[in-house]
Scaffold this motif. Structure first.
Motif, PDB file in Angstrom:
ATOM      1  N   THR A 252       1.348   2.205   1.765  1.00 37.89           N
ATOM      2  CA  THR A 252       1.772   3.602   1.803  1.00 37.89           C
ATOM      3  C   THR A 252       2.953   3.847   0.869  1.00 37.89           C
ATOM      4  O   THR A 252       3.023   4.874   0.190  1.00 37.89           O
ATOM      5  CB  THR A 252       2.135   4.003   3.249  1.00 37.89           C
ATOM      6  OG1 THR A 252       1.007   3.758   4.092  1.00 37.89           O
ATOM      7  CG2 THR A 252       2.496   5.476   3.332  1.00 37.89           C
ATOM      8  N   ILE A 253       3.894   2.909   0.826  1.00 38.30           N
ATOM      9  CA  ILE A 253       5.008   3.032  -0.117  1.00 38.30           C
ATOM     10  C   ILE A 253       4.493   2.985  -1.549  1.00 38.30           C
ATOM     11  O   ILE A 253       4.947   3.747  -2.423  1.00 38.30           O
ATOM     12  CB  ILE A 253       6.049   1.921   0.127  1.00 38.30           C
ATOM     13  CG1 ILE A 253       6.903   2.277   1.350  1.00 38.30           C
ATOM     14  CG2 ILE A 253       6.942   1.724  -1.081  1.00 38.30           C
ATOM     15  CD1 ILE A 253       7.807   3.495   1.157  1.00 38.30           C
ATOM     16  N   ALA A 254       3.525   2.115  -1.821  1.00 35.66           N
ATOM     17  CA  ALA A 254       2.939   2.049  -3.162  1.00 35.66           C
ATOM     18  C   ALA A 254       2.298   3.382  -3.523  1.00 35.66           C
ATOM     19  O   ALA A 254       2.438   3.872  -4.654  1.00 35.66           O
ATOM     20  CB  ALA A 254       1.903   0.924  -3.227  1.00 35.66           C
ATOM     21  N   PHE A 255       1.609   3.985  -2.580  1.00 37.40           N
ATOM     22  CA  PHE A 255       0.974   5.291  -2.778  1.00 37.40           C
ATOM     23  C   PHE A 255       2.006   6.353  -3.142  1.00 37.40           C
ATOM     24  O   PHE A 255       1.851   7.101  -4.111  1.00 37.40           O
ATOM     25  CB  PHE A 255       0.242   5.673  -1.487  1.00 37.40           C
ATOM     26  CG  PHE A 255      -0.272   7.087  -1.434  1.00 37.40           C
ATOM     27  CD1 PHE A 255      -1.442   7.437  -2.085  1.00 37.40           C
ATOM     28  CD2 PHE A 255       0.418   8.054  -0.718  1.00 37.40           C
ATOM     29  CE1 PHE A 255      -1.918   8.740  -2.032  1.00 37.40           C
ATOM     30  CE2 PHE A 255      -0.048   9.356  -0.656  1.00 37.40           C
ATOM     31  CZ  PHE A 255      -1.208   9.704  -1.320  1.00 37.40           C
ATOM     32  N   ALA A 256       3.100   6.406  -2.379  1.00 36.14           N
ATOM     33  CA  ALA A 256       4.119   7.431  -2.602  1.00 36.14           C
ATOM     34  C   ALA A 256       4.902   7.178  -3.893  1.00 36.14           C
ATOM     35  O   ALA A 256       5.165   8.108  -4.659  1.00 36.14           O
ATOM     36  CB  ALA A 256       5.068   7.484  -1.406  1.00 36.14           C
ATOM     37  N   VAL A 257       5.267   5.921  -4.136  1.00 38.74           N
ATOM     38  CA  VAL A 257       6.036   5.606  -5.339  1.00 38.74           C
ATOM     39  C   VAL A 257       5.215   5.894  -6.592  1.00 38.74           C
ATOM     40  O   VAL A 257       5.724   6.461  -7.572  1.00 38.74           O
ATOM     41  CB  VAL A 257       6.513   4.139  -5.313  1.00 38.74           C
ATOM     42  CG1 VAL A 257       7.076   3.729  -6.680  1.00 38.74           C
ATOM     43  CG2 VAL A 257       7.569   3.944  -4.230  1.00 38.74           C
ATOM     44  N   ALA A 258       3.945   5.542  -6.584  1.00 39.02           N
ATOM     45  CA  ALA A 258       3.089   5.814  -7.746  1.00 39.02           C
ATOM     46  C   ALA A 258       2.995   7.313  -8.004  1.00 39.02           C
ATOM     47  O   ALA A 258       3.094   7.770  -9.150  1.00 39.02           O
ATOM     48  CB  ALA A 258       1.698   5.225  -7.518  1.00 39.02           C
ATOM     49  N   ASP A 259       2.809   8.084  -6.954  1.00 39.13           N
ATOM     50  CA  ASP A 259       2.699   9.541  -7.088  1.00 39.13           C
ATOM     51  C   ASP A 259       4.001  10.135  -7.624  1.00 39.13           C
ATOM     52  O   ASP A 259       3.997  10.966  -8.546  1.00 39.13           O
ATOM     53  CB  ASP A 259       2.361  10.143  -5.716  1.00 39.13           C
ATOM     54  CG  ASP A 259       1.649  11.480  -5.825  1.00 39.13           C
ATOM     55  OD1 ASP A 259       1.069  11.768  -6.881  1.00 39.13           O
ATOM     56  OD2 ASP A 259       1.687  12.246  -4.847  1.00 39.13           O
TER      57      ASP A 259
END
Length: 298
Positions: A213-220
């Protein structure tokens, strides 16, 4: 990260999104992308009333799960990645990590007045409900020129019922009492003190925000603010508008731990001191943001 270019304060028909609605909507649109072309067909297929049909249509768009394609309404790439029965990450939204993604999408992209006021504009951990209503009213007047106090009050009430399990009416029917899945996140509560209710936001650790989920948010976020940069400052990730720290209401220690976990999971990503007492998140030239997205959906 896309965003509506106008503020939205209505369209939900006074209904917060309910448990089961979003997976049901996804499956229904796969069977019939023109479902919403006929209210009667939608009522029968979805098993809900006319106003709820309009509401579920609204929430599909607001959470970034659906989009218009001419007369058709179809799942977005995000919607399919999350809810597809065969390949989706969480078709029945059983994980709180998936709910955090939905919270991210509706906060960063839907441009709903109460959401942007609460999670992007308000730095405090608590605010009088009356003051919050005035803030949303002011935002609405700036965006639309005029708006009734009733529309603002209804919009704020829907927002609060989305996150605060205590907002369910004692006289509500069973389905109403089930509430909204985002109540599981525990992001806020309304403390009633007579005539002066207080909205309290919970800043701090969020153990159910996992590495993906952190990867999802950081990428966005990275694609939004600096897609060609090889670094993001910790401060930017923590306090910038639409940053993971702001949207998820993390404290600095929680954010640092989340980034440490992320760098441990992604080759080519690291945390480094910036020489001025701060920390940067660094990616190598070879590590593209697509790699973060791979981790987000693996």
């Amino acid at each position: 990260m896309s965003e509506r270019d106008y503020e939205v304060f209505s369209g939900h028909e006074s209904f917060a999104c309910r448990y089961g609605w979003l997976p049901k909507l996804h499956e229904a649109l796969l069977d019939d992308p023109e479902l919403f072309g006929d209210d009667d067909d939608a009522i029968v297929t979805l098993g809900i009333g006319k106003n709820m049909v309009r509401s579920i249509r609204f929430w599909g768009d607001a959470f970034g799960l659906t989009q218009a394609d001419g007369k058709r309404i179809v799942p977005t790439e995000f919607g399919s990645a999350l809810l597809d029965q065969k390949k989706g990450l969480d078709p029945y939204l059983e994980s709180n990590a998936s709910l955090w993604r939905l919270h991210w999408k509706i906060t960063t992209s839907a441009n709903l007045g109460a959401w942007t006021s609460a999670f992007l504009d308000l730095p405090d951990t608590e605010i009088l409900k009356e003051a919050f209503l005035k803030a949303v009213q002011g935002k609405a007047v700036s965006a639309r020129g005029t708006i009734t106090s009733g529309t603002v009050a209804q919009h704020v009430d829907v927002f609060l019922r989305t996150y605060d399990a205590g907002r369910a009416s004692a006289s509500a029917v069973v389905e109403e009492g089930l509430g909204c899945p985002l109540q599981e996140l525990g992001l806020l509560e309304v403390a009633d003190f007579g005539a002066n209710p207080v909205i309290r936001f919970r800043r701090g650790p969020k153990p159910d925000i996992d590495v993906a989920t952190i990867a999802f948010a950081v990428a966005d976020f990275w694609r939004l603010v600096a897609p060609n940069s090889l670094s993001l400052s910790f401060r930017s990730l923590m306090v910038d508008r639409r940053s993971p720290g702001t949207v998820f209401r993390l404290d600095e220690a929680s954010m640092h731990r989340a980034l440490e976990d992320l760098t441990g999971a992604v080759r080519g990503l690291s945390l480094r001191e910036d020489g001025a007492g701060g920390v940067d998140l660094i990616r190598t030239q070879q590590m593209t943001l697509n790699r973060l997205e791979d981790v987000a959906w693996q």
